[in-house]
Enzyme design. Structure first.
Site, PDB file in Angstrom:
ATOM      1  N   THR A 181       0.846  -1.191   0.000  1.00 56.21           N
ATOM      2  CA  THR A 181       0.000   0.000   0.000  1.00 56.21           C
ATOM      3  C   THR A 181       0.881   1.239   0.000  1.00 56.21           C
ATOM      4  OG1 THR A 181      -0.073   0.105   2.413  1.00 56.21           O
ATOM      5  CG2 THR A 181      -1.764  -1.213   1.329  1.00 56.21           C
TER       6      THR A 181
ATOM      7  N   GLU B 225      -6.072  -3.684  -1.330  1.00 59.60           N
ATOM      8  CA  GLU B 225      -6.566  -4.843  -0.582  1.00 59.60           C
ATOM      9  C   GLU B 225      -7.688  -5.591  -1.286  1.00 59.60           C
ATOM     10  OE1 GLU B 225      -4.999  -1.892   2.523  1.00 59.60           O
ATOM     11  OE2 GLU B 225      -5.968  -1.838   0.560  1.00 59.60           O
TER      12      GLU B 225
ATOM     13  N   LYS C 221     -15.011  17.616   9.449  1.00 62.72           N
ATOM     14  CA  LYS C 221     -15.921  17.603  10.589  1.00 62.72           C
ATOM     15  C   LYS C 221     -16.078  19.038  11.081  1.00 62.72           C
ATOM     16  CE  LYS C 221     -13.830  13.159  11.660  1.00 62.72           C
ATOM     17  NZ  LYS C 221     -12.780  13.310  10.615  1.00 62.72           N
TER      18      LYS C 221
ATOM     19  N   TRP D 151     -20.819  16.574   9.056  1.00 63.47           N
ATOM     20  CA  TRP D 151     -19.839  16.091   8.093  1.00 63.47           C
ATOM     21  C   TRP D 151     -19.989  16.843   6.778  1.00 63.47           C
ATOM     22  CZ3 TRP D 151     -19.970   9.982   8.380  1.00 63.47           C
ATOM     23  CH2 TRP D 151     -19.313   9.572   9.550  1.00 63.47           C
TER      24      TRP D 151
END
Length: 546
Positions: free
Chosen positions: A193, A341, A446, A451
């Protein structure tokens, strides 16, 4: 009752042999500094066989890790097919990692042999003295030798490492007498990754997972690849196995256009014009650059009429970009998503029956529909399951036959107790399985207990006529905790801030309106072509405190 079906292990060996045997005349085109190199699947397979003999003579066997530090070239394609066919593990090294991270990955994976593009020798030299497990380096030419190529090879040899030339090995080796078939759940390839939060983590793909995911790519429910196609993967082969498109091509005989290190818009347009690909794949910024450059050129400078469909993911594809390709050029945009993944793609961008690609359907505003094999769920901060109603948003979790169950050596192993992969993405899922991203957990803004989606703001701003690219980040705010800042790359003349505010206000609540507007000539990218928001946030803080 037991089935009467044969139990045959899935192997990359089968992909190599099938491609060479059934589609030996399929073409592989590699972009060079000047011109294009052309070869066939059968010639690639012949080189694979000789490379296999060479690697075996160096002691490479089952479970040994062989690294590649390379761009999208014929030689890298041969490594993709050869190394797993020896029962060894292909480790695609990311040349855009820092020297420290690259060194760490080489050592963590136990890499013993590295095959390197001469253009990347300088990158390898920075790490090689600190990788005691590497016993051999095989290099190949990619254009004219650089001024320092000889000195770089000498530095590697001075570290006590055997230095060999790729083409010499091919020329002087006999074909391999037999390939090595290992159990299908054995490791075939390894990719790390990008390591934006701590050290990179190793994801190990099996022969089985590569087989199943590559086959899904060919399905009409995904990319619909066949012998009739020429594939242009504008995605680096060192990232998520190049979306497994190499293996998919060998499965069905599609021609391949390998872009080498030339993913710039002009080179891609030249390749599309000359080589007539029917299918392209890449992150949205690639196709945005291509569209911008096409419009900036003279009339009839490029011919992109061969393209029929493009898969784009890794970030939200702006609606304006979808419409540019679909309305103006009749190229279907398959909006998908995936991650290291999940072996790359996990959703399909095909809309339901009754919706055409010529118009922007509600389904193309999503990140696609989960394909067969991928199970999904969303959970809130307390781990409670949320409904798939297209409205509730929570962390996306996944499982499936090509989804990781952990990381190499257990580094940062963060699977749920019941074996699901937490993705770190905030998303909603519709009743019929279409996924819509809200944001990355680390990127969501935030503000005052609410949000704000940076993804939604970016996608909308990209539709403003004065905006070429837009990134939105969270910046600290004493009153509201965080507020959005918009970083804009203008398209031509810089648009007025008021026009941008009016454009955002027409689509979002007032509190979503960015407090900061910054204009730049270019946005920094990560190693896989996404906007580097960590660097953008760091730069903003440095400027604010400076």
């Amino acid at each position: 009752m037991k089935s009467t079906m044969q139990d045959v292990e899935l192997s990359v060996v089968d992909i190599l042999e099938h491609g060479a045997g059934s589609f030996g005349d399929s073409k592989v085109f590699t972009l060079l500094e000047n011109g294009v190199q052309e070869t066939t699947f059968s010639a690639v397979a012949e080189n694979c066989s000789r490379l296999g003999t060479s690697l075996a003579s160096l002691g490479v066997g089952v479970d040994d890790t062989v690294g590649t530090l390379a761009w999208n070239t014929r030689e890298h394609l041969e490594c993709y097919l050869t190394i797993p066919s020896l029962g060894a593990v292909l480790h695609t090294l990311n040349p855009r990692f820092s020297a420290d991270d690259l060194t760490w990955c080489i050592n963590d994976a136990g890499t013993s042999v590295i095959i390197v593009d001469d253009m990347l020798l300088a990158t390898l030299v920075k790490s090689i003295e600190h990788t005691p497990g590497v016993r051999a380096v095989i290099h190949y030419a990619n254009g004219e030798p650089g001024e320092h190529t000889g000195a770089q090879l000498e530095a590697i040899a001075a570290a006590g490492i055997n230095v060999l030339h790729y083409q010499d090995l091919i020329n002087n080796s006999a074909p391999a007498s037999v390939w090595v078939r290992v159990p299908e759940r054995s490791a075939a390839a390894l990719c790390y990754t990008s390591g934006t939060t701590g050290r990179p983590k190793g994801v190990v793909y099996s022969h089985r997972s590569i087989w199943l995911h590559s086959l899904m790519n060919t399905s009409a429910a995904q990319f619909g690849l066949s012998r009739q196609d020429t594939i242009l993967p504008a995605v680096p082969m060192f990232h998520v196995m190049g979306w497994n498109l190499i293996f998919s091509a060998f499965m069905v005989g599609s021609n391949l256009v390998l872009t080498n290190r030339f993913n710039q818009a002009i080179r891609l347009l030249e390749a599309i014009t000359a080589l007539k690909p029917t299918f392209g794949a890449g992150v949205p910024t690639i196709w945005s650059d291509v569209a911008y450059t096409y419009d900036s050129g003279s009339d009839n400078a490029y011919d992109i009429s061969s393209l029929q469909r493009i898969s784009s993911g890794g970030a939200v594809v702006p609606e304006a970009l979808i419409m540019w390709w679909q309305n103006r050029h009749h190229v279907a945009i398959l909006h998908g998503c995936g991650m290291t993944e999940t072996s790359s793609t996990m959703t399909s961008g095909i809309p339901p029956l009754g919706f055409e690609f010529g118009t922007l359907s509600p389904y193309q505003r999503t990140q696609g529909q989960f394909v067969i094999g991928i199970q999904s769920r969303i959970v809130d901060a307390e781990g409670n399951f949320l409904p798939k109603d297209g409205r509730a948003a929570g962390e996306l979790q996944l499982r499936g036959p090509w989804v990781a169950s952990g990381y190499l050596h257990g580094h940062s192993d963060a699977m749920t107790a019941d074996g699901w992969l937490p993705t770190g993405d905030i998303a909603s899922i519709s009743p019929n399985g279409y996924l819509t991203y809200t944001d990355r957990i680390k990127d969501i803004i935030k503000s005052g207990g609410e949000w704000i989606s940076s993804v939604a703001l970016e996608a909308h701003l990209a539709g403003h006529p004065g905006v070429r690219e837009a990134a939105v980040i969270a910046v600290d705010d004493e009153k509201w905790q965080e507020r959005p800042a918009a970083i804009i790359v203008p398209s031509g003349e810089t648009p007025s801030i008021q026009s941008l505010k009016d454009y955002v206000s027409a689509a979002f609540p007032k509190f979503w309106l960015p407090d900061h507007w910054i204009f730049v000539e270019a946005l920094p990218r990560t190693s896989v072509g996404k906007y580097d928001k960590k660097l953008l946030r760091d730069n903003f803080r440095a400027q604010s405190t400076g």
